[in-house]
Design an enzyme around this catalytic site. Structure first.
Site, mmCIF file in Angstrom:
data_model
loop_
_atom_site.group_PDB
_atom_site.id
_atom_site.type_symbol
_atom_site.label_atom_id
_atom_site.label_comp_id
_atom_site.label_asym_id
_atom_site.label_seq_id
_atom_site.Cartn_x
_atom_site.Cartn_y
_atom_site.Cartn_z
ATOM 1 N N ASN A 1 0.845 -1.195 0.000
ATOM 2 C CA ASN A 1 0.000 0.000 0.000
ATOM 3 C C ASN A 1 0.884 1.250 0.000
ATOM 4 O O ASN A 1 2.109 1.145 0.030
ATOM 5 C CB ASN A 1 -0.979 -0.014 1.181
ATOM 6 N N ASP B 1 -4.508 -5.850 4.994
ATOM 7 C CA ASP B 1 -5.544 -6.663 5.626
ATOM 8 C C ASP B 1 -5.498 -8.113 5.166
ATOM 9 O O ASP B 1 -5.909 -9.006 5.887
ATOM 10 C CB ASP B 1 -6.928 -6.069 5.317
ATOM 11 N N LYS C 1 8.466 -18.052 -9.356
ATOM 12 C CA LYS C 1 7.829 -16.940 -10.069
ATOM 13 C C LYS C 1 6.711 -17.492 -10.970
ATOM 14 O O LYS C 1 6.931 -18.465 -11.721
ATOM 15 C CB LYS C 1 8.869 -16.208 -10.924
ATOM 16 N N PRO D 1 -3.418 -11.284 10.472
ATOM 17 C CA PRO D 1 -3.719 -11.008 11.875
ATOM 18 C C PRO D 1 -3.867 -9.511 12.092
ATOM 19 O O PRO D 1 -3.200 -8.725 11.414
ATOM 20 C CB PRO D 1 -2.485 -11.540 12.612
ATOM 21 N N ILE E 1 -2.892 -6.704 14.292
ATOM 22 C CA ILE E 1 -1.874 -6.501 15.338
ATOM 23 C C ILE E 1 -2.423 -5.624 16.453
ATOM 24 O O ILE E 1 -2.264 -5.925 17.637
ATOM 25 C CB ILE E 1 -0.598 -5.894 14.706
ATOM 26 N N PHE F 1 -4.397 3.866 14.803
ATOM 27 C CA PHE F 1 -4.692 4.916 13.835
ATOM 28 C C PHE F 1 -5.872 4.467 12.980
ATOM 29 O O PHE F 1 -6.066 3.267 12.775
ATOM 30 C CB PHE F 1 -3.476 5.186 12.929
ATOM 31 N N LYS G 1 -14.101 2.174 15.321
ATOM 32 C CA LYS G 1 -12.887 1.341 15.238
ATOM 33 C C LYS G 1 -12.247 1.169 16.609
ATOM 34 O O LYS G 1 -11.744 0.109 16.952
ATOM 35 C CB LYS G 1 -11.900 1.989 14.253
ATOM 36 N N LYS H 1 -11.584 -2.542 17.970
ATOM 37 C CA LYS H 1 -10.212 -3.048 18.155
ATOM 38 C C LYS H 1 -9.861 -3.214 19.631
ATOM 39 O O LYS H 1 -8.865 -3.856 19.959
ATOM 40 C CB LYS H 1 -9.212 -2.084 17.524
HETATM 41 O O1 C5P Z 1 -8.689 -1.761 10.302
HETATM 42 P P1 C5P Z 1 -7.856 -0.620 9.955
HETATM 43 O O2 C5P Z 1 -6.711 -0.988 9.060
HETATM 44 O O3 C5P Z 1 -8.562 0.598 9.438
HETATM 45 O O4 C5P Z 1 -7.259 -0.144 11.361
HETATM 46 C C1 C5P Z 1 -6.222 0.735 11.457
HETATM 47 C C2 C5P Z 1 -5.460 0.493 12.713
HETATM 48 O O5 C5P Z 1 -5.285 -0.886 12.966
HETATM 49 C C3 C5P Z 1 -4.053 1.049 12.625
HETATM 50 O O6 C5P Z 1 -3.667 1.418 13.922
HETATM 51 C C4 C5P Z 1 -3.256 -0.146 12.123
HETATM 52 O O7 C5P Z 1 -1.884 -0.038 12.468
HETATM 53 C C5 C5P Z 1 -3.933 -1.289 12.844
HETATM 54 N N1 C5P Z 1 -3.910 -2.558 12.147
HETATM 55 C C6 C5P Z 1 -3.138 -3.573 12.633
HETATM 56 N N2 C5P Z 1 -3.149 -4.802 12.028
HETATM 57 C C7 C5P Z 1 -3.931 -5.018 10.948
HETATM 58 C C8 C5P Z 1 -4.723 -3.990 10.429
HETATM 59 C C9 C5P Z 1 -4.688 -2.766 11.044
HETATM 60 O O8 C5P Z 1 -2.422 -3.368 13.617
HETATM 61 N N3 C5P Z 1 -3.934 -6.212 10.375
#
Ligand code: C5P
Length: 407
Positions: free
Chosen positions: A214, A282, A292, A310, A312, A330, A344, A348
């Site tokens: 990304n 994600d 390859k 996962p 995090i 974030f 969120k 989370k």
């Molecule tokens: O779900 P989303 O990506 O919008 O959430 C953003 C927050 O979740 C950020 O703090 C990002 O670092 C964290 N995040 C994470 N692991 C993931 C997806 C998002 O720690 N797999």
């Protein structure tokens, strides 16, 4: 070392009071100014005149002295100093401090002061070892009163053991150490705090040469890690690939995939605060090709099948006894920033979410500036548009205040 510092010395009644004269000399030699309070019992051991002569200041003895109160009220006396030192601190004065009494000038000032206090206890060994004294000591320590000594040795009463007041040089050293630590705390408010920050994107391989990624630059996460380290926190930055240099004073763990990022974060625990600023992919490619993938003439394009990565932030937020005291995520949103970020935070399970607008018109994604909202259980705080460094500074200030409230 003590230039410009003002010490209020309380001398209570013990044979060790004669050493307080040398203590005054030692403090003054290092540039401190010294005001003294002498208890009635203390004046049986040293005269007000010798204390005044050595300290070159008036000696305060009486709670109800009209002259003293008109010159400097006892409340002001308790607050004008940078530090209060009690030497000798007798068993009686420690007991009165522990129970919050205000029955003479010394006890009243010690109750009214808003400054830190260091005591140099001095008493007979049996009095020192008595459970009453030890209980009082525990209470005072719990309230943050500092202690130097007592030392072990011969006593004036002919016994041997703990109870001798620390030597004046030791007390001066404790005062110097106090101011040195206070200066460190001021410049490095997060000294002793352990911090974990995730930053950058993750990359998820399709085959050995291709990957999904990304547009995250890692700027905000790196700025936060740098600001935490500058504030004195022991900081680990787990980062996906970015061209950014490692922030100064930060331990960087370079990872590529979300799964590696999670493993590195878990290895960094325990920490006091975790800031998840990484743009974690994600999904990863299910069944990454070992070779390859070849483009074959006439064959249909390959179809990628994805598996969920996962989370995090959510994992750290629910890590039980190992959960950091403060977990911050974030939420980069392209619309309805606040609503989405509030939801969120709950989903989370983190403490705070920094919601930021990354819509095409915001110019924040990959840019220098950021417009954020700090969302916590108590509300939504909009921050003005500012540089990512300024966001990091302000967030680190808020982290410092929050950690003080969550011992
Ligand atoms: O779900 P989303 O990506 O919008 O959430 C953003 C927050 O979740 C950020 O703090 C990002 O670092 C964290 N995040 C994470 N692991 C993931 C997806 C998002 O720690 N797999």
């Amino acid at each position: 070392m003590l230039a410009g510092k003002s010490i209020l010395l309380v001398i209570s009644g013990g044979i060790a009071a004669y050493k307080s004269l040398e203590l005054i000399r030692g403090l003054k030699e290092r540039g401190a100014s010294c005001r003294s309070i002498l208890t009635t019992a203390g004046s049986e051991f040293v005269t007000p005149l010798s204390v005044a002569a050595l300290s070159e200041n008036k000696v305060y003895m009486d709670l109800f002295s009209l002259t003293d109160e008109s010159e400097m009220g006892h409340i002001q006396l308790s607050r004008a100093a940078d530090l209060v030192v009690v030497a000798p601190a007798t068993a009686d004065l420690l007991a009165r401090m522990a129970t919050g009494q205000a029955n003479d000038l010394a006890a009243t000032v010690l109750l009214a002061t808003d400054k830190d206090v260091i005591c140099a206890p001095a008493m007979n060994v049996r009095m020192w070892e008595h459970p009453a004294t030890q209980d009082n000591l525990a209470v005072l320590k719990r309230r943050g009163i500092g202690f130097v000594g007592p030392n072990e040795g011969d006593m004036a009463c002919g016994e041997w053991g703990f109870g001798r007041m620390a030597e004046p040089a030791e007390i001066v050293a404790a005062v110097e150490a106090y101011f040195a630590a206070a200066a460190t705390r001021r410049g490095r408010p997060l000294a002793g705090v352990r911090a974990l920050v995730t930053s950058g994107p993750t990359i998820e391989p399709i085959d050995p040469v291709r990957f999904i990624c990304n547009r995250s630059s890692g700027r905000q996460g790196h700025a936060i890690a740098g600001a935490l380290a500058a504030a004195g926190a022991q900081t680990t930055l787990v980062s996906g690939p970015t061209p950014l240099p490692a922030p100064s004073g930060v331990t960087v763990v370079a990872v590529e995939t979300a799964q590696q990022m999670l493993t590195a974060c878990e290895a960094a625990l325990p920490v006091d605060v975790a800031v998840c600023a990484a743009a974690v992919c994600d999904w990863r490619v299910a069944g990454e090709a070992g070779e390859k993938i070849k483009k074959t003439e006439g064959a249909p394009p390959p179809v990628l099948s994805l598996a969920e990565n996962p989370d995090i932030l959510a994992t750290l937020s629910s890590s039980g006894a190992r959960r950091p005291r403060l977990v911050i995520g974030f939420a980069a949103e392209t619309s309805d920033v606040v609503e989405n970020a509030v939801a969120k935070r709950l989903r989370k399970g983190c403490d705070w979410i920094v919601g930021n607008d990354v819509g095409p018109s915001s110019g924040t994604f990959g840019g220098e500036d950021n417009t954020v909202y700090l969302i916590s259980a108590t509300g939504v705080e909009p921050w003005p548009r500012m540089s990512k460094d300024a966001v990091a500074q302000r967030l680190v200030g808020a982290i410092g205040r929050a950690l003080e409230d969550r011992p």
